[in-house]
Enzyme design. Structure first.
Site, PDB file in Angstrom:
ATOM      1  N   GLN A 410       0.738  -1.248  -0.145  1.00 32.37           N
ATOM      2  CA  GLN A 410       0.177   0.021   0.726  1.00 32.37           C
ATOM      3  C   GLN A 410       0.877   0.969   0.417  1.00 32.37           C
ATOM      4  O   GLN A 410       0.178   2.392  -0.013  1.00 32.37           O
ATOM      5  CB  GLN A 410      -0.859   0.070   1.185  1.00 32.37           C
ATOM      6  N   ASN A 411       2.136   1.085  -0.423  1.00 31.56           N
ATOM      7  CA  ASN A 411       2.993   2.129   0.416  1.00 31.56           C
ATOM      8  C   ASN A 411       3.343   2.699  -1.071  1.00 31.56           C
ATOM      9  O   ASN A 411       3.935   2.367  -1.941  1.00 31.56           O
ATOM     10  CB  ASN A 411       4.061   2.090   1.499  1.00 31.56           C
ATOM     11  N   HIS A 430      -0.507   1.563  -4.568  1.00 30.26           N
ATOM     12  CA  HIS A 430      -1.801   3.148  -4.358  1.00 30.26           C
ATOM     13  C   HIS A 430      -0.969   3.890  -5.284  1.00 30.26           C
ATOM     14  O   HIS A 430      -0.485   5.313  -4.462  1.00 30.26           O
ATOM     15  CB  HIS A 430      -1.658   3.423  -2.698  1.00 30.26           C
ATOM     16  N   CYS A 438       2.380   7.802 -19.194  1.00 30.93           N
ATOM     17  CA  CYS A 438       2.554   8.560 -20.539  1.00 30.93           C
ATOM     18  C   CYS A 438       0.406   8.105 -20.475  1.00 30.93           C
ATOM     19  O   CYS A 438       0.364   6.897 -20.753  1.00 30.93           O
ATOM     20  CB  CYS A 438       3.012   7.828 -21.492  1.00 30.93           C
ATOM     21  N   CYS A 471       4.593   9.818 -29.788  1.00 31.44           N
ATOM     22  CA  CYS A 471       3.803   9.988 -29.087  1.00 31.44           C
ATOM     23  C   CYS A 471       3.388  10.652 -28.212  1.00 31.44           C
ATOM     24  O   CYS A 471       2.739  11.880 -28.811  1.00 31.44           O
ATOM     25  CB  CYS A 471       3.669   8.453 -27.779  1.00 31.44           C
ATOM     26  N   LEU A 535       1.699  -2.890  15.598  1.00 30.74           N
ATOM     27  CA  LEU A 535       1.656  -3.118  16.566  1.00 30.74           C
ATOM     28  C   LEU A 535       0.515  -2.613  17.413  1.00 30.74           C
ATOM     29  O   LEU A 535      -0.227  -3.456  18.786  1.00 30.74           O
ATOM     30  CB  LEU A 535       2.259  -1.934  17.613  1.00 30.74           C
TER      31      LEU A 535
END
Length: 680
Positions: A410-411, A430, A438, A471, A535
């Site tokens: 997710q980082n 993410h 592009c 492009c 934790l």
């Protein structure tokens, strides 16, 4: 004209979002009646403070500009600001003049008056944010010759945004969403439509992966808010029972309020293969709704849920031994990582409480909820300067040895790619702050700087274009914000490996952001095991014979696990790769040297070289813009020097080029600050 006075220091913020984006400063304080010329570096923050009757000319591009507590000051921007943002705080009589070639998307003013902003073209005007401001003017230079005095409401505590729509200046009240992004009521409606479309697409991804049994019409009995007992093992459904269930669900029984996914499965019930039917909630990008009020919060509201736990040395030893046995008995292990794997690198997480033991201090969302600037003594660094942790390097070792098959993260800090994981081994759900794509051909570009420049939450366009001459499409950053679609390839690969996995190791995640948090659930529901090192307690995974929560810091847990598995954790070294081409031009009278940075695993462009210099026949030749190419008179140069962005203190590197096109592998040790080079 006064000489430029630059203060090349790194700010020492102690926490929160500011700690993520420390920048070198070009600072000017208490200047009086001076005409100052500024030639900043692209990474510089221009900070003008307590100046009076001064004029500042900014000749080159910089990261950002802040003007604070100034009076009768004029700032002329002759080049663009990379962040696209200029801020004024507690100022009077400030004039901003913007280069006609370079738009300034965002101007922000707070507690200021008599502000004049000059644009050369209405199309260059983006947004003007104001709080408690008076006499604010927008000017457009010839041939437009227009002037607007903004009609700002008198409320002092509210923020307003001014935008141009259909040749009119529209002032709207700003609504701050939970993650701090600015929006308006109109933009929220647009975001809601995008979120609905996103949910539809996510549902379509999962249609082929899961089956759903019809919901019961009887409301479930209310349960007390306590930790659930370990669930009993569900009896396997036989093929005949599955067939009876499928036949009992008729099209007339379908609830019209069911999701698109449920309808799709109902319509295809005759195509379902005999299997165990499972129940699955639909993924929505956002956070889990577990607050007492039912509201979705970015931070954790309940103090009990934020409490941190630590296993005793004896308990940790016992748990790690059992996890090691599970690892040895598994065939397809995936790793799922959250912000907790990077806190030991100095990057704050998001949801740690105000009394956390982590050296990075409280989480970003927690600080926002408490309107706090951070905890004194917190140790943080930027994402670009952070070193991959022992946990990152342990994952690399486990994938190199075949123990781990895939990593889902997710980082956005880019540390997994920097540590050595290739794109085929990793799904960054993410996004990555160093990656842009592009929009036309989907070609990807890795950078040694943060690619995001836009201010609006759903605007991802950067100032760069595709290198492909056929492009030349504009590039977009890869960051995924709340309410946006996850990238197709990343999402597909994550759930594909989750479907194959017989074990998932979760590291440093509170598993609150959907649909990413559904990946470990997919493994568990398919019969696999889930181990979580975090934790805080994770209530949706109560301990039983297939789940385990290890209350330890990720580095402590992974170091102990690697010991049980008989693997050493390799030290981090920065691995770079470049192609150097040298060829004779114009009938032998000149030589062209071209240097291209590449990703270590693929021929993916990687902008990690800041510039190239060559000392040749008493002259210095320099290329600082990509493509990094130099044309020199013959004979061929004997040496070229690569200069880097220096996030890890990398010194320049000298290489002796040879005719032709060759690949070079470069390894940098951040401890000894030495390079090693090998021609492939």
């Amino acid at each position: 004209m006064a000489d430029q006075q630059r203060s090349k220091t790194t700010s020492t913020t102690t926490g929160g979002l500011s700690a993520l984006f420390n920048r070198p400063k070009a600072e000017f304080v208490a200047k009086q009646g001076e005409d100052i010329s500024i030639s900043p570096q692209p990474s510089d923050l221009i900070y003008i403070r307590k100046c009076n009757q001064c004029k500042f000319r900014v000749h080159k591009k910089a990261a950002k500009c802040i003007i604070e507590s100034c009076s009768d000051v004029r700032v002329e921007l002759e080049d663009f600001l990379i962040s696209g943002t200029l801020e004024m705080i507690d100022c009077t009589s400030v004039t901003i003049s913007i280069n006609p070639q370079d738009p300034l998307p965002t101007v922000s003013a707070e507690r200021s008056s008599d502000i004049h902003v000059y644009y050369y073209d209405p199309r260059a005007f983006g947004s003007l944010f104001t709080v408690d401001c008076t006499n604010v003017f927008i000017h457009f230079q010839p041939p437009h010759r227009e002037e607007y005095k903004l009609d700002l409401p008198s409320e002092k505590l509210d923020q307003y945004v001014t935008e141009m729509r259909n040749s009119k200046m529209i002032v709207s009240k700003v609504i701050r969403e939970g993650c701090g992004h600015a929006t308006t009521a109109e933009k929220q409606k647009i975001a809601a439509k995008k979120e609905a479309e996103m949910q539809r697409q996510v549902e379509s991804y999962l249609t082929k992966l899961i089956t759903i049994k019809p919901k019961s019409s009887v409301a479930p009995e209310a349960k007390p808010h306590i930790q659930a007992a370990p669930p009993q093992e569900k009896p396997k459904t036989t093929n005949s029972q599955t067939k009876q269930i499928a036949e009992s669900v008729t099209p007339q029984e379908a609830d019209p309020n069911e999701s698109v996914l449920a309808h799709a499965l109902q319509a295809r019930k005759n195509d379902l293969k005999p299997t165990e039917t499972v129940e699955r909630s639909l993924p929505v990008v956002g956070v889990e709704e577990d607050q007492p009020s039912g509201r979705s919060q970015y931070n954790i509201e309940e103090e009990e849920s934020k409490r941190e736990y630590f296993d005793s040395a004896e308990a940790l030893e016992k748990k790690v031994s059992k996890v090691a046995d599970w690892v040895k008995a598994s065939n397809h292990i995936i790793v799922f990582t959250g912000a907790g794997v990077s806190t030991s690198a100095g990057i704050p997480d998001f949801r740690s409480g105000m009394d956390t033991v982590l050296k990075t201090g409280p989480g970003v969302w927690e600080l926002m909820a408490h309107k706090s600037k951070g905890r004194e003594g917190s140790e943080t660094t930027t994402m670009l300067q952070a070193l991959p942790t022992p946990t990152h390097m342990a994952i690399v070792k486990l994938q190199e040895t075949g123990v781990v098959k895939f990593t889902v993260s997710q980082n956005v800090d880019g540390l997994h790619r920097r540590s050595g994981l290739g794109p085929s081994q990793l799904a960054e759900l993410h996004g990555n702050t160093n990656l842009e794509t592009c929009h036309k051909c989907q070609r990807q570009y890795l950078r040694d700087f943060e690619t995001r420049e836009a201010y609006d939450v759903f605007d991802h366009k950067t100032s760069r274009n595709c290198d492909n001459p056929n492009c030349r499409g504009y590039l977009e950053d890869s960051i995924i914000n709340f309410g946006e679609n996850l990238p197709d390839r990343e999402l597909t690969n994550a759930f594909k490996h989750a479907g194959k996995a017989d074990m998932c190791i979760v590291l440093g995640s509170s598993l609150r952001v959907r649909p990413a948090c559904l990946v470990p659930e997919e493994v568990l529901k398919a019969g696999g095991k889930v181990v979580i090192s975090n934790l805080q307690r994770i209530p949706q995974f109560p301990p039983n014979n297939r789940t385990m929560q290890v209350f330890a810091k990720c580095d402590d847990f992974m170091s102990a696990l690697m010991g049980k598995l008989g693997h050493d954790i390799p030290p981090f070294t920065l691995k770079r790769r470049a192609r150097i081409a040298m060829e004779t031009k114009e009938g032998g009278s000149s030589v062209q040297v071209t240097v291209t940075g590449l990703d270590r695993d693929e021929d993916l462009p990687y902008s990690f070289i800041k510039c190239v210099t060559i000392e040749h026949e008493g002259k210095t030749y320099e290329a600082s813009e990509e493509p990094l190419s130099l044309t020199l008179p013959t004979p061929s140069p004997s040496e070229l020097v690569l200069h880097f962005h220096g996030h890890y203190g990398e010194p320049p590197l000298s290489i002796s080029p040879v005719p032709g096109s060759h690949l070079y592998s470069m390894i940098y040790n951040p401890l000894s600050r030495e390079w090693g080079v090998k021609k492939e």
